[in-house]
Scaffold this motif. Structure first.
Motif, PDB file in Angstrom:
ATOM      1  N   THR A  38     -27.245 -46.486 -22.611  1.00  0.00           N
ATOM      2  CA  THR A  38     -25.930 -47.088 -22.394  1.00  0.00           C
ATOM      3  C   THR A  38     -24.900 -46.413 -23.284  1.00  0.00           C
ATOM      4  OG1 THR A  38     -26.923 -49.215 -21.842  1.00  0.00           O
ATOM      5  CG2 THR A  38     -24.608 -49.234 -22.454  1.00  0.00           C
ATOM      6  N   SER A  39     -23.794 -46.044 -22.681  1.00  0.00           N
ATOM      7  CA  SER A  39     -22.694 -45.440 -23.416  1.00  0.00           C
ATOM      8  C   SER A  39     -21.465 -46.330 -23.276  1.00  0.00           C
ATOM      9  CB  SER A  39     -22.389 -44.051 -22.847  1.00  0.00           C
ATOM     10  OG  SER A  39     -21.283 -43.474 -23.505  1.00  0.00           O
ATOM     11  N   VAL A  40     -20.737 -46.495 -24.365  1.00  0.00           N
ATOM     12  CA  VAL A  40     -19.469 -47.214 -24.331  1.00  0.00           C
ATOM     13  C   VAL A  40     -18.371 -46.161 -24.500  1.00  0.00           C
ATOM     14  CG1 VAL A  40     -18.027 -48.961 -25.431  1.00  0.00           C
ATOM     15  CG2 VAL A  40     -20.495 -49.306 -25.276  1.00  0.00           C
ATOM     16  N   ILE A  41     -17.584 -45.978 -23.433  1.00  0.00           N
ATOM     17  CA  ILE A  41     -16.517 -44.976 -23.454  1.00  0.00           C
ATOM     18  C   ILE A  41     -15.233 -45.632 -22.953  1.00  0.00           C
ATOM     19  CG2 ILE A  41     -18.122 -43.064 -23.127  1.00  0.00           C
ATOM     20  CD1 ILE A  41     -17.220 -42.891 -20.215  1.00  0.00           C
ATOM     21  N   THR A  42     -14.129 -44.949 -23.153  1.00  0.00           N
ATOM     22  CA  THR A  42     -12.867 -45.511 -22.682  1.00  0.00           C
ATOM     23  C   THR A  42     -12.867 -45.569 -21.154  1.00  0.00           C
ATOM     24  OG1 THR A  42     -11.709 -43.388 -22.594  1.00  0.00           O
ATOM     25  CG2 THR A  42     -11.592 -44.624 -24.692  1.00  0.00           C
ATOM     26  N   THR A  43     -12.191 -46.571 -20.639  1.00  0.00           N
ATOM     27  CA  THR A  43     -12.056 -46.698 -19.191  1.00  0.00           C
ATOM     28  C   THR A  43     -11.262 -45.521 -18.634  1.00  0.00           C
ATOM     29  OG1 THR A  43     -12.226 -49.092 -19.374  1.00  0.00           O
ATOM     30  CG2 THR A  43     -11.236 -48.247 -17.363  1.00  0.00           C
ATOM     31  N   ARG A  44     -10.343 -45.016 -19.404  1.00  0.00           N
ATOM     32  CA  ARG A  44      -9.600 -43.821 -18.992  1.00  0.00           C
ATOM     33  C   ARG A  44     -10.551 -42.642 -18.790  1.00  0.00           C
ATOM     34  NH1 ARG A  44      -4.440 -41.611 -22.239  1.00  0.00           N
ATOM     35  NH2 ARG A  44      -3.460 -43.227 -21.001  1.00  0.00           N
ATOM     36  N   SER A  45     -11.539 -42.482 -19.664  1.00  0.00           N
ATOM     37  CA  SER A  45     -12.506 -41.396 -19.509  1.00  0.00           C
ATOM     38  C   SER A  45     -13.370 -41.586 -18.262  1.00  0.00           C
ATOM     39  CB  SER A  45     -13.404 -41.290 -20.751  1.00  0.00           C
ATOM     40  OG  SER A  45     -12.657 -40.832 -21.852  1.00  0.00           O
ATOM     41  N   VAL A  46     -13.732 -42.839 -17.972  1.00  0.00           N
ATOM     42  CA  VAL A  46     -14.481 -43.122 -16.742  1.00  0.00           C
ATOM     43  C   VAL A  46     -13.688 -42.616 -15.547  1.00  0.00           C
ATOM     44  CG1 VAL A  46     -15.352 -44.943 -15.225  1.00  0.00           C
ATOM     45  CG2 VAL A  46     -15.750 -45.091 -17.688  1.00  0.00           C
ATOM     46  N   ASP A  47     -12.399 -42.928 -15.521  1.00  0.00           N
ATOM     47  CA  ASP A  47     -11.544 -42.520 -14.411  1.00  0.00           C
ATOM     48  C   ASP A  47     -11.321 -41.012 -14.389  1.00  0.00           C
ATOM     49  OD1 ASP A  47     -11.364 -45.189 -13.688  1.00  0.00           O
ATOM     50  OD2 ASP A  47      -9.440 -45.491 -14.718  1.00  0.00           O
ATOM     51  N   ASP A  48     -11.025 -40.415 -15.558  1.00  0.00           N
ATOM     52  CA  ASP A  48     -10.767 -38.974 -15.636  1.00  0.00           C
ATOM     53  C   ASP A  48     -11.976 -38.153 -15.205  1.00  0.00           C
ATOM     54  OD1 ASP A  48      -8.209 -39.522 -16.513  1.00  0.00           O
ATOM     55  OD2 ASP A  48      -8.590 -38.949 -18.611  1.00  0.00           O
ATOM     56  N   LEU A  49     -13.178 -38.638 -15.548  1.00  0.00           N
ATOM     57  CA  LEU A  49     -14.406 -37.922 -15.185  1.00  0.00           C
ATOM     58  C   LEU A  49     -14.869 -38.239 -13.766  1.00  0.00           C
ATOM     59  CD1 LEU A  49     -16.359 -38.360 -18.537  1.00  0.00           C
ATOM     60  CD2 LEU A  49     -15.482 -36.213 -17.606  1.00  0.00           C
ATOM     61  N   GLY A  50     -14.236 -39.227 -13.142  1.00  0.00           N
ATOM     62  CA  GLY A  50     -14.622 -39.606 -11.790  1.00  0.00           C
ATOM     63  C   GLY A  50     -16.008 -40.213 -11.721  1.00  0.00           C
ATOM     64  N   LEU A  51     -16.371 -40.985 -12.754  1.00  0.00           N
ATOM     65  CA  LEU A  51     -17.713 -41.550 -12.822  1.00  0.00           C
ATOM     66  C   LEU A  51     -17.842 -42.740 -11.877  1.00  0.00           C
ATOM     67  CD1 LEU A  51     -18.338 -41.488 -16.687  1.00  0.00           C
ATOM     68  CD2 LEU A  51     -18.962 -39.778 -14.969  1.00  0.00           C
ATOM     69  N   VAL A  52     -18.889 -42.711 -11.077  1.00  0.00           N
ATOM     70  CA  VAL A  52     -19.223 -43.811 -10.174  1.00  0.00           C
ATOM     71  C   VAL A  52     -20.742 -43.952 -10.178  1.00  0.00           C
ATOM     72  CG1 VAL A  52     -17.208 -43.549  -8.670  1.00  0.00           C
ATOM     73  CG2 VAL A  52     -19.300 -42.300  -8.157  1.00  0.00           C
ATOM     74  N   VAL A  53     -21.228 -45.086  -9.695  1.00  0.00           N
ATOM     75  CA  VAL A  53     -22.670 -45.301  -9.601  1.00  0.00           C
ATOM     76  C   VAL A  53     -23.272 -44.164  -8.776  1.00  0.00           C
ATOM     77  CG1 VAL A  53     -24.463 -46.810  -8.686  1.00  0.00           C
ATOM     78  CG2 VAL A  53     -22.519 -47.795  -9.906  1.00  0.00           C
ATOM     79  N   GLY A  54     -24.365 -43.591  -9.301  1.00  0.00           N
ATOM     80  CA  GLY A  54     -25.047 -42.495  -8.623  1.00  0.00           C
ATOM     81  C   GLY A  54     -24.687 -41.114  -9.132  1.00  0.00           C
ATOM     82  N   THR A  55     -23.588 -41.004  -9.894  1.00  0.00           N
ATOM     83  CA  THR A  55     -23.184 -39.705 -10.434  1.00  0.00           C
ATOM     84  C   THR A  55     -24.253 -39.170 -11.386  1.00  0.00           C
ATOM     85  OG1 THR A  55     -20.840 -40.305 -10.323  1.00  0.00           O
ATOM     86  CG2 THR A  55     -21.410 -38.478 -11.775  1.00  0.00           C
TER      87      THR A  55
END
Length: 71
Positions: A38-55
């Motif tokens: 489990t990683s805790v990262i900024t929500t902005r980074s989630v969006d910038d990296l385009g992270l979605v389930v399955g990535t």
């Protein structure tokens, strides 16, 4: 983008299993062959990296301290 070299030795390749979004930070669960990381990262980074389930991702773990407890 590809990583050509990195000094982090603890690398766990896996796929995103779950993302729990928060206003500022999000929890990202990565399913690896050895279990969930489990990683805790900024929500902005989630969006910038385009992270979605399955990535497919690599969890890079670097710490100045690792604590152990005898069982």
């Amino acid at each position: 983008m590809s990583i050509q070299a990195i000094n982090v030795r603890n690398q766990f390749k896996g796929n995103i299993k779950e993302i729990i979004r928060g206003d500022v930070v999000s929890e990202v669960d990565v399913q690896t062959p050895w279990g969930i990381v489990t990683s805790v990262i900024t929500t902005r980074s989630v969006d910038d990296l385009g992270l979605v389930v399955g990535t497919e991702v690599v969890a890079l773990v670097k710490s100045t301290e690792v604590s152990l407890a005898k069982l």
